[in-house]
Design an enzyme around this catalytic site. Structure first.
Site, PDB file in Angstrom:
ATOM      1  N   ASP A   1       0.821  -1.225   0.000  1.00 10.14           N
ATOM      2  CA  ASP A   1       0.000   0.000   0.000  1.00 10.14           C
ATOM      3  C   ASP A   1       0.849   1.267   0.000  1.00 10.14           C
ATOM      4  O   ASP A   1       0.420   2.313   0.499  1.00 10.14           O
ATOM      5  CB  ASP A   1      -0.953   0.020   1.211  1.00 10.14           C
ATOM      6  CG  ASP A   1      -1.770  -1.251   1.331  1.00 10.14           C
ATOM      7  OD1 ASP A   1      -2.391  -1.631   0.326  1.00 10.14           O
ATOM      8  OD2 ASP A   1      -1.769  -1.871   2.408  1.00 10.14           O
TER       9      ASP A   1
ATOM     10  N   GLY B   1       1.703   2.967  -2.624  1.00  5.76           N
ATOM     11  CA  GLY B   1       1.368   3.851  -3.745  1.00  5.76           C
ATOM     12  C   GLY B   1       2.023   3.442  -5.047  1.00  5.76           C
ATOM     13  O   GLY B   1       2.223   4.275  -5.941  1.00  5.76           O
TER      14      GLY B   1
ATOM     15  N   LYS C   1       0.054   4.282  -8.502  1.00 10.65           N
ATOM     16  CA  LYS C   1       0.157   5.655  -8.996  1.00 10.65           C
ATOM     17  C   LYS C   1       1.521   5.906  -9.618  1.00 10.65           C
ATOM     18  O   LYS C   1       1.633   6.509 -10.694  1.00 10.65           O
ATOM     19  CB  LYS C   1      -0.079   6.652  -7.857  1.00 10.65           C
ATOM     20  CG  LYS C   1       0.220   8.087  -8.294  1.00 10.65           C
ATOM     21  CD  LYS C   1       0.222   9.090  -7.165  1.00 10.65           C
ATOM     22  CE  LYS C   1       0.765  10.420  -7.669  1.00 10.65           C
ATOM     23  NZ  LYS C   1       0.651  11.512  -6.701  1.00 10.65           N
TER      24      LYS C   1
ATOM     25  N   ALA D   1      -3.650  -8.348  -4.219  1.00  8.81           N
ATOM     26  CA  ALA D   1      -2.993  -7.036  -4.187  1.00  8.81           C
ATOM     27  C   ALA D   1      -3.853  -6.037  -4.948  1.00  8.81           C
ATOM     28  O   ALA D   1      -4.449  -6.370  -5.973  1.00  8.81           O
ATOM     29  CB  ALA D   1      -1.610  -7.125  -4.816  1.00  8.81           C
TER      30      ALA D   1
ATOM     31  N   HIS E   1      -4.103  -1.947  -6.524  1.00 11.00           N
ATOM     32  CA  HIS E   1      -3.479  -0.670  -6.841  1.00 11.00           C
ATOM     33  C   HIS E   1      -4.567   0.338  -7.183  1.00 11.00           C
ATOM     34  O   HIS E   1      -5.441   0.058  -8.000  1.00 11.00           O
ATOM     35  CB  HIS E   1      -2.509  -0.824  -8.017  1.00 11.00           C
ATOM     36  CG  HIS E   1      -1.291  -1.607  -7.676  1.00 11.00           C
ATOM     37  ND1 HIS E   1      -0.368  -2.017  -8.615  1.00 11.00           N
ATOM     38  CD2 HIS E   1      -0.828  -2.059  -6.487  1.00 11.00           C
ATOM     39  CE1 HIS E   1       0.605  -2.683  -8.019  1.00 11.00           C
ATOM     40  NE2 HIS E   1       0.337  -2.725  -6.734  1.00 11.00           N
TER      41      HIS E   1
ATOM     42  N   LYS F   1       2.402  10.135   0.103  1.00 12.17           N
ATOM     43  CA  LYS F   1       1.498  10.596   1.165  1.00 12.17           C
ATOM     44  C   LYS F   1       2.180  11.475   2.209  1.00 12.17           C
ATOM     45  O   LYS F   1       1.864  11.395   3.405  1.00 12.17           O
ATOM     46  CB  LYS F   1       0.803   9.399   1.822  1.00 12.17           C
ATOM     47  CG  LYS F   1      -0.202   8.721   0.903  1.00 12.17           C
ATOM     48  CD  LYS F   1      -1.127   7.801   1.664  1.00 12.17           C
ATOM     49  CE  LYS F   1      -2.288   7.342   0.783  1.00 12.17           C
ATOM     50  NZ  LYS F   1      -3.271   6.520   1.518  1.00 12.17           N
TER      51      LYS F   1
ATOM     52  N   SER G   1       5.217  12.086  -3.604  1.00 14.30           N
ATOM     53  CA  SER G   1       3.805  12.177  -3.967  1.00 14.30           C
ATOM     54  C   SER G   1       3.061  12.944  -2.877  1.00 14.30           C
ATOM     55  O   SER G   1       3.198  12.640  -1.695  1.00 14.30           O
ATOM     56  CB  SER G   1       3.212  10.780  -4.130  1.00 14.30           C
ATOM     57  OG  SER G   1       1.818  10.854  -4.327  1.00 14.30           O
TER      58      SER G   1
END
Length: 430
Positions: free
Chosen positions: A13, A15, A18, A39, A41, A331, A413
């Site tokens: 998780d 990212g 992206k 999994a 995305h 994040k 990000s």
């Protein structure tokens, strides 16, 4: 542009979807090399959310070849459903932009049922997604799995292989007072789905070899994260495949002489779905803020992700395991609200300290984090695209993590949208 292996350095998780979507703009092909539809995305483009499980993130780009390698266990019904969902959103999946390895083991209904049965038998549940991934990998290792290429067999030969598979599964079911499964039912399932799968099937190893001979750019898209790796993770609370970078070569058939840039992903904090040790977990208001701000729900399971501070011990070990040369931090904006931010730099067990994760589950369950504390910035970074415009304390945090991990951060990000990305250094793309 060089070939790039994208791996998660935490518990998944991070990212990756992206980032792979962003990178694939300049790539020719993207390869999934392990895992299955356990999994997930999530990719956001122009406020529209796409959730992918089996398909590589490149399917959202035009004129890119998406490849599912032999290291993936393939649920054929889940794949067809995913393809249909994308088509309904205007994303066309054809034999020109999707290739599936003929060697992929198939996840069948018997595997999903076995997953549930095994989980019920365990004293300490792992927190499996019940997608049948583990039992399918077990059948692969035991050399009884039904593979994609078996869909080309005659009905009689396919029946023989399914019957061999069910010898084991029906013995298991009998011991648990569960009714047996009929071979005819599995065979009919496979015959019904085969026409929708077979047009995409090819010798993927050869396809990838030809791409490398033509100097095409390939991105290898990892699923889950380093510490869910079957060998290197927090065993037994792990997945059933290898998730570190070296699996990219095994999981699609590319030879190791094809050197790639290893790009590791970390969240600016840490999350975990399911059970297992989590050394920096915050079962308090801090964790609640991270959960709410980060919208931390599992893409596949929709379960709440547990949240905690950044664990530099895990990240540093993951970097060593995969040979990571550069990092992406995702994040960052989730930390905007905190007046102080902690980074775990060591573990403590009794009177002993560790700068790595011991393999013993007993020791893992008793580790305590040792933190370094930094000032927060309490200013929004959401959607930022300029490094120099970040708050000074956010820059301090980024530099501190680079200093501890001894690896540069190339991309940051700051939101779910494709272009919410700060580029610190893109030389690795050349």
């Amino acid at each position: 542009m060089v070939n790039i292996v994208v791996v998660g350095l935490q518990w998944g998780d991070e990212g990756k979807g992206k980032v792979v979507d962003w990178l694939s703009t300049n790539a020719d092909a993207v390869v999934r090399f392990q895992g299955g539809n356990n999994a997930g995305h999530t990719i956001v483009i122009n406020d529209k959310v796409y959730k992918l499980n089996l398909l590589p993130s490149s399917v959202l780009q035009n004129n890119k070849l998406s490849i599912i390698g032999n290291g993936v266990v393939l649920d054929p019904y889940a794949l067809v459903s995913e393809i249909d969902n994308l088509k309904s959103s205007g994303i066309n999946i054809t034999t020109q932009n999707l290739a599936i390895s003929e060697s992929c083991p198939l996840v069948l209904s018997v595997h999903k049922q076995a997953d549930i049965l095994f989980e019920q038998l365990r004293q300490d549940t792992i927190g499996t997604t019940n997608k049948g991934i583990g039992p399918c990998y077990a059948d692969k290792i035991s050399r009884r799995a039904i593979r994609v290429c078996d869909l080309l067999d005659t009905k009689d030969l396919l029946y023989s292989k399914v019957n061999h598979l069910l010898i084991y599964h029906n013995l298991l079911r009998k011991s648990l007072n569960t009714p047996p499964i009929k071979a005819e039912d599995i065979v009919n399932e496979l015959l019904n789905i085969a026409p929708k799968i077979l047009p995409f099937v090819q010798p993927v190893w050869k396809t990838i070899y030809n791409l490398t001979q033509q100097n095409k750019t390939i991105i290898f898209e990892g699923a889950q994260g380093t510490f869910l790796d079957i060998d290197h993770g927090t065993y037994p609370f792990v997945t059933s495949s290898n998730t570190i970078a070296s699996q990219a070569w095994v999981g699609c058939g590319i030879n190791p002489s094809n050197k790639s840039y290893i790009l590791g992903l970390v969240k600016a904090y840490t999350t975990r779905v399911g059970n297992g040790p989590f050394f920096t977990e915050q079962n308090n208001d801090i964790g609640k803020i991270m959960f709410k701000t980060g919208k931390e729900l599992g893409t596949v399971s929709n379960r709440k992700r547990r949240c905690g501070w950044f664990d530099a011990v895990l990240a540093r070990q993951a970097i060593m395991l995969s040979g990571v040369s550069g990092l992406v931090m995702t994040k960052l904006d989730v930390l905007d609200q905190f007046s102080e931010i902690k980074i775990c730099v060591k573990y403590k067990y009794g009177d002993k300290t560790y700068d790595y994760l011991p393999a013993s589950p007993h020791i893992q369950s008793n580790l305590e984090p040792i933190y370094e504390i930094l000032p927060g910035w309490q200013t929004s970074t959401f959607g930022s695209v300029s490094y120099k415009d970040l708050p000074q304390n956010a820059i301090l945090y980024i530099k501190k993590i680079e200093e501890i991990l001894k690896v540069p951060i190339h991309l940051i990000s700051t939101g779910p949208e494709r272009n919410s990305m700060i580029i610190l250094n893109n030389d690795f793309l050349q």
